[in-house]
Design an enzyme around this catalytic site. Structure first.
Site, mmCIF file in Angstrom:
data_model
loop_
_atom_site.group_PDB
_atom_site.id
_atom_site.type_symbol
_atom_site.label_atom_id
_atom_site.label_comp_id
_atom_site.label_asym_id
_atom_site.label_seq_id
_atom_site.Cartn_x
_atom_site.Cartn_y
_atom_site.Cartn_z
ATOM 1 N N HIS A 238 0.970 -1.160 0.004
ATOM 2 C CA HIS A 238 -0.040 0.176 -0.235
ATOM 3 C C HIS A 238 0.871 1.806 0.220
ATOM 4 O O HIS A 238 0.792 2.809 -0.853
ATOM 5 C CB HIS A 238 -0.850 0.054 1.208
ATOM 6 C CG HIS A 238 -1.948 -0.988 1.462
ATOM 7 N ND1 HIS A 238 -2.706 -1.321 0.059
ATOM 8 C CD2 HIS A 238 -2.713 -1.847 1.983
ATOM 9 C CE1 HIS A 238 -3.832 -1.981 0.704
ATOM 10 N NE2 HIS A 238 -3.813 -1.867 1.230
ATOM 11 N N ARG B 213 -10.972 1.581 -14.135
ATOM 12 C CA ARG B 213 -11.553 0.748 -13.435
ATOM 13 C C ARG B 213 -12.556 0.864 -11.873
ATOM 14 O O ARG B 213 -12.503 1.452 -11.489
ATOM 15 C CB ARG B 213 -10.001 -0.173 -12.164
ATOM 16 C CG ARG B 213 -9.273 -0.087 -13.441
ATOM 17 C CD ARG B 213 -7.632 -0.614 -12.277
ATOM 18 N NE ARG B 213 -6.523 -1.586 -13.564
ATOM 19 C CZ ARG B 213 -5.411 -0.847 -13.887
ATOM 20 N NH1 ARG B 213 -5.170 0.475 -13.689
ATOM 21 N NH2 ARG B 213 -4.582 -1.898 -14.511
ATOM 22 N N ARG C 167 -14.764 0.088 -17.454
ATOM 23 C CA ARG C 167 -14.213 -1.418 -17.852
ATOM 24 C C ARG C 167 -15.238 -2.165 -16.825
ATOM 25 O O ARG C 167 -15.717 -1.379 -15.468
ATOM 26 C CB ARG C 167 -13.378 -1.772 -17.313
ATOM 27 C CG ARG C 167 -13.137 -3.162 -17.255
ATOM 28 C CD ARG C 167 -11.938 -4.143 -17.161
ATOM 29 N NE ARG C 167 -11.404 -3.429 -15.663
ATOM 30 C CZ ARG C 167 -9.987 -3.452 -14.945
ATOM 31 N NH1 ARG C 167 -9.220 -4.150 -15.836
ATOM 32 N NH2 ARG C 167 -9.683 -3.246 -13.658
ATOM 33 N N GLU D 292 -6.455 -9.540 -22.349
ATOM 34 C CA GLU D 292 -5.202 -10.071 -21.713
ATOM 35 C C GLU D 292 -5.150 -11.345 -21.587
ATOM 36 O O GLU D 292 -5.190 -12.096 -20.697
ATOM 37 C CB GLU D 292 -6.175 -9.301 -20.535
ATOM 38 C CG GLU D 292 -7.392 -9.319 -20.203
ATOM 39 C CD GLU D 292 -8.102 -8.302 -19.240
ATOM 40 O OE1 GLU D 292 -6.622 -7.695 -18.160
ATOM 41 O OE2 GLU D 292 -9.156 -8.393 -19.070
ATOM 42 N N ASN E 148 -1.194 -6.410 -18.059
ATOM 43 C CA ASN E 148 -0.501 -6.672 -17.087
ATOM 44 C C ASN E 148 -0.546 -8.399 -17.019
ATOM 45 O O ASN E 148 -0.229 -9.249 -16.456
ATOM 46 C CB ASN E 148 -1.366 -6.825 -16.230
ATOM 47 C CG ASN E 148 -0.922 -4.418 -15.763
ATOM 48 O OD1 ASN E 148 0.067 -4.257 -16.746
ATOM 49 N ND2 ASN E 148 -1.955 -3.840 -15.347
ATOM 50 N N ASP E 149 -1.752 -8.720 -17.689
ATOM 51 C CA ASP E 149 -2.596 -10.053 -16.895
ATOM 52 C C ASP E 149 -2.026 -10.859 -17.713
ATOM 53 O O ASP E 149 -1.268 -12.277 -18.162
ATOM 54 C CB ASP E 149 -4.011 -9.814 -17.356
ATOM 55 C CG ASP E 149 -4.926 -10.011 -15.811
ATOM 56 O OD1 ASP E 149 -4.261 -10.173 -14.068
ATOM 57 O OD2 ASP E 149 -5.957 -9.088 -15.540
ATOM 58 N N ARG F 101 1.803 -12.232 -11.708
ATOM 59 C CA ARG F 101 1.797 -10.645 -11.602
ATOM 60 C C ARG F 101 2.462 -10.281 -10.672
ATOM 61 O O ARG F 101 3.096 -8.974 -10.169
ATOM 62 C CB ARG F 101 0.510 -9.855 -11.721
ATOM 63 C CG ARG F 101 0.073 -9.645 -11.592
ATOM 64 C CD ARG F 101 -1.453 -9.447 -12.305
ATOM 65 N NE ARG F 101 -1.716 -8.011 -12.250
ATOM 66 C CZ ARG F 101 -2.539 -7.569 -13.210
ATOM 67 N NH1 ARG F 101 -3.400 -7.586 -13.867
ATOM 68 N NH2 ARG F 101 -2.578 -6.025 -12.560
ATOM 69 N N CYS G 56 -3.638 -0.642 -22.100
ATOM 70 C CA CYS G 56 -3.792 -0.256 -21.187
ATOM 71 C C CYS G 56 -3.026 -1.512 -19.830
ATOM 72 O O CYS G 56 -3.363 -0.530 -19.099
ATOM 73 C CB CYS G 56 -5.584 -0.314 -20.721
ATOM 74 S SG CYS G 56 -6.512 -1.801 -20.799
HETATM 75 C C1 PEP Z 1 -4.074 -5.360 -16.681
HETATM 76 O O1 PEP Z 1 -4.347 -7.532 -16.744
HETATM 77 O O2 PEP Z 1 -3.820 -5.364 -17.834
HETATM 78 C C2 PEP Z 1 -5.051 -4.620 -17.108
HETATM 79 C C3 PEP Z 1 -5.209 -3.263 -17.699
HETATM 80 O O3 PEP Z 1 -6.118 -4.879 -15.932
HETATM 81 P P1 PEP Z 1 -5.909 -4.625 -14.598
HETATM 82 O O4 PEP Z 1 -4.067 -4.587 -14.072
HETATM 83 O O5 PEP Z 1 -6.612 -4.307 -14.529
HETATM 84 O O6 PEP Z 1 -5.995 -6.448 -13.936
HETATM 85 MG MG MG Z 2 -6.695 -7.661 -16.336
#
Ligand code: PEP
Ligand code: MG
Length: 571
Positions: free
Chosen positions: A190, A297, A333, A432, A455-456, A466, A503
């Site tokens: 955090h 988000r 989203r 993703e 990210n995913d 991750r 994103c």
């Molecule tokens: C991602 O997965 O890249 C993404 C933007 O969504 P989140 O990080 O909220 O899973």
């Molecule tokens: Mg994601």
């Protein structure tokens, strides 16, 4: 005088220099005593709880002024623990049954509960373990009459040194703190997130090596490299101050230029958008000249509450963001819950592999009432701006069709109720999951846009969690396997004639901007702070040369080679 480099985790970017000040935490020494008047002891605990409540409420109000709602919400969790029957309730029961003093029972219950949460294989619960320890320590300090660190000792230019910093600590930082350095902590802590929001460089997890630092030492921190230097010699210090000055001037310049929309040197438009996680992020996005929102988000609306947010609450939030951006696109989203994001009131069953489980669109499609509440709120809010709706974690065509059918159902309901909504709202998906990228040519014709969530996508492609520090060396969004999937998605979008954006965090990596333009992305969406630098990179990019660069990247063997290849092309 000693000058030494120490390596930790770069948790918030930037280079800075300042004077060390230790944030020392008194650990109350707790003795176990037998007591006879258990009611009086419970009353003592009750008074401590009330005092703690006042302190936390104060912290919450400081945090909501200086940070986002999401960050301030950490303190709602702290307040909830004060009334939690399993925590303070359990302390009161044990005082009565074990006839022991409040301090020792408080310590015992805090240790048990935080250890239990830390042992769960769930990032959200592990973060809660830190919260429990924070609240438990606060109660203990109050019960034993000890004073916590006095934050008024902190002055602009200080670098805060601590074993560990909690959100309650960072919320009390005054303006102008130069950085933070800790013995323990990771990028996802955090405190690290708060440092990024406040724009303070942070190097965490440096281990025992930081114990040699004394109050008043000069500390150089490099939040990008994750290193600190203690007491550099005069020459080095002067060179670093010069570098910081340049960094700040470059940032000022980038911010000035960021007012204009981004075009490549040869005139190709690349939209540079902001990712936002709450209403408070809107201001930061606008200040950094976001050309729209590429990812809102919506989870914060759900995580902040102790109940499913109703249509009205959601409508208000969406309408505010849409109004703030006028005719600029705002991609909202739909709910991405599950995985590491738990909702206590949803009572989601425990899953063996939550990231591969019943999350995001999967959860929404099997809970149509919850999903439709959000879709109705989105449709109603659409009259206030330029709304684009995006579904997360799409894996196949059937999911897109079901989600769109539910959206149509909501539209029909609203029409029957004489409630207006915008015509032609673009509907898109996040790419993703590797299957969605591989089959992007099949999915693209069904949607108006796609946005790549690296990210995913990275964690699923490379089978590297991750959030797991032990496999962090394997997790690299610049890995050619991920880039090939990005290319497949961009090619499919091109063929279908639809917009493709990104994103995930990779979109804000300035070393990759040229490559991303070359791979065929039309839009890049990122944490607001990096928008000016990314716009600058776009302007320096020639789209034809970028295509050549991108093609070269796809035959590299790993992420390190990709980055080296980019460096070599520059020099
Ligand atoms: C991602 O997965 O890249 C993404 C933007 O969504 P989140 O990080 O909220 O899973
Ligand atoms: Mg994601």
């Amino acid at each position: 005088m000693l000058s030494q480099h120490i390596k930790g985790v770069g948790a918030a970017p930037g280079l800075n220099i300042g004077q060390a000040i230790w944030w020392r935490k008194e650990k109350p020494v707790v003795e176990t005593r037998s007591i006879s008047d258990t009611d009086a002891e419970v009353e003592k605990l009750n008074q401590a709880i009330e005092k703690a409540r006042e302190q936390i409420q104060e912290l919450r109000s400081i945090a909501s002024q200086r940070m986002s709602d999401e960050e301030a919400a950490v303190f709602d969790a702290h307040l909830a623990f004060l009334d939690d029957p399993g925590f303070t309730g359990e302390m009161k029961n044990r005082i009565q049954s074990k006839k022991q003093n409040a301090e020792s029972i408080c310590q015992e219950v805090t240790d048990e509960m935080s250890q239990l949460m830390a042992s769960l294989d769930d990032e959200y619960m592990q973060a809660r373990a830190d919260d429990i320890r924070d609240v438990g320590t606060r109660l203990l300090l109050i019960l034993s009459g000890k004073q916590p660190f006095d934050p008024s000792l902190l002055k602009p230019g200080h670098v805060v040194i601590a074993e560990e910093l909690t959100p309650s600590d960072t919320a009390q930082f005054p303006e102008g703190i130069s950085g933070m350095v800790t013995e323990r902590g990771s990028k996802t802590a955090h405190a690290a997130i708060m440092a990024r929001t406040l724009g303070i460089p942070a190097v965490l997890g440096l281990g025992e090596a930081i114990r040699q630092i004394e109050d008043g030492d000069i500390i150089v921190l490099d939040g990008d490299q994750g290193t600190i230097q203690i007491n550099p010699d005069k020459e080095t210090e002067a060179a670093i101050r010069q570098q910081i000055k340049k960094q700040n001037e470059a940032r000022e310049q980038a911010l000035k230029e960021a007012k204009a929309d981004a075009y490549t040197a040869d005139g190709k438009r690349i939209q540079v958008f902001a990712n936002i996680g709450s209403l408070n992020d809107v201001d930061i996005a606008l200040k950094n000249h976001a050309e729209g929102v590429g990812l809102f988000r919506t989870e914060f609306l759900y995580l902040e509450n102790d109940h499913w947010p109703d249509e009205e609450e959601q409508y208000d939030a969406y309408a505010k963001v849409l109004k703030a951006f006028g005719d600029r696109p705002v991609v909202i989203r739909t709910l991405d819950i599950g995985g590491d994001k738990d909702l206590p009131y949803a009572e989601l069953p425990k899953e063996e592999n939550p990231f591969l489980g019943h999350r995001a669109i999967r959860f929404c499609l099997s809970n149509p009432d919850i999903f439709k509440t959000q879709l109705r709120a989105l449709l109603r809010a659409s009259v206030h701006g330029n709304l684009w709706i995006m579904f997360p974690m799409i894996e196949n065509l059937a999911e897109i069709r079901q989600a769109k059918a539910l959206l149509d159902e909501c539209k029909n309901e609203l029409k029957n109720e004489d409630i207006s909504f915008a015509e032609n709202i673009p509907v898109g998906i996040m790419v993703e999951i590797p299957a969605a990228a591989i089959n992007a040519d099949l999915l693209a014709p069904e949607v108006d846009f796609m946005s790549i969530g690296t990210n995913d996508l990275t964690q699923y492609t490379l089978a590297a969690d991750r959030g797991n520090e032990k496999v962090a060396h394997l997790y690299d969004a610049a890995h050619p396997a991920v880039l090939r999937l990005v290319k497949m998605t961009c090619d499919a979008a091109e063929k279908a004639g639809i917009v493709v954006g990104m994103c995930g965090e990779l979109a804000g990596d300035t070393a990759m901007t040229e490559a991303l333009v070359g791979l065929g992305l039309h839009e890049l969406s990122m944490s607001a702070g990096t928008i000016p630098e990314v716009k600058q990179k776009v302007r320096q990019t020639d789209s034809e040369k970028a295509k050549e660069l991108a093609a070269g990247l796809l035959s590299q063997k790993d992420g390190d080679q990709v980055r080296r290849f980019i460096q070599e092309q520059k020099s």
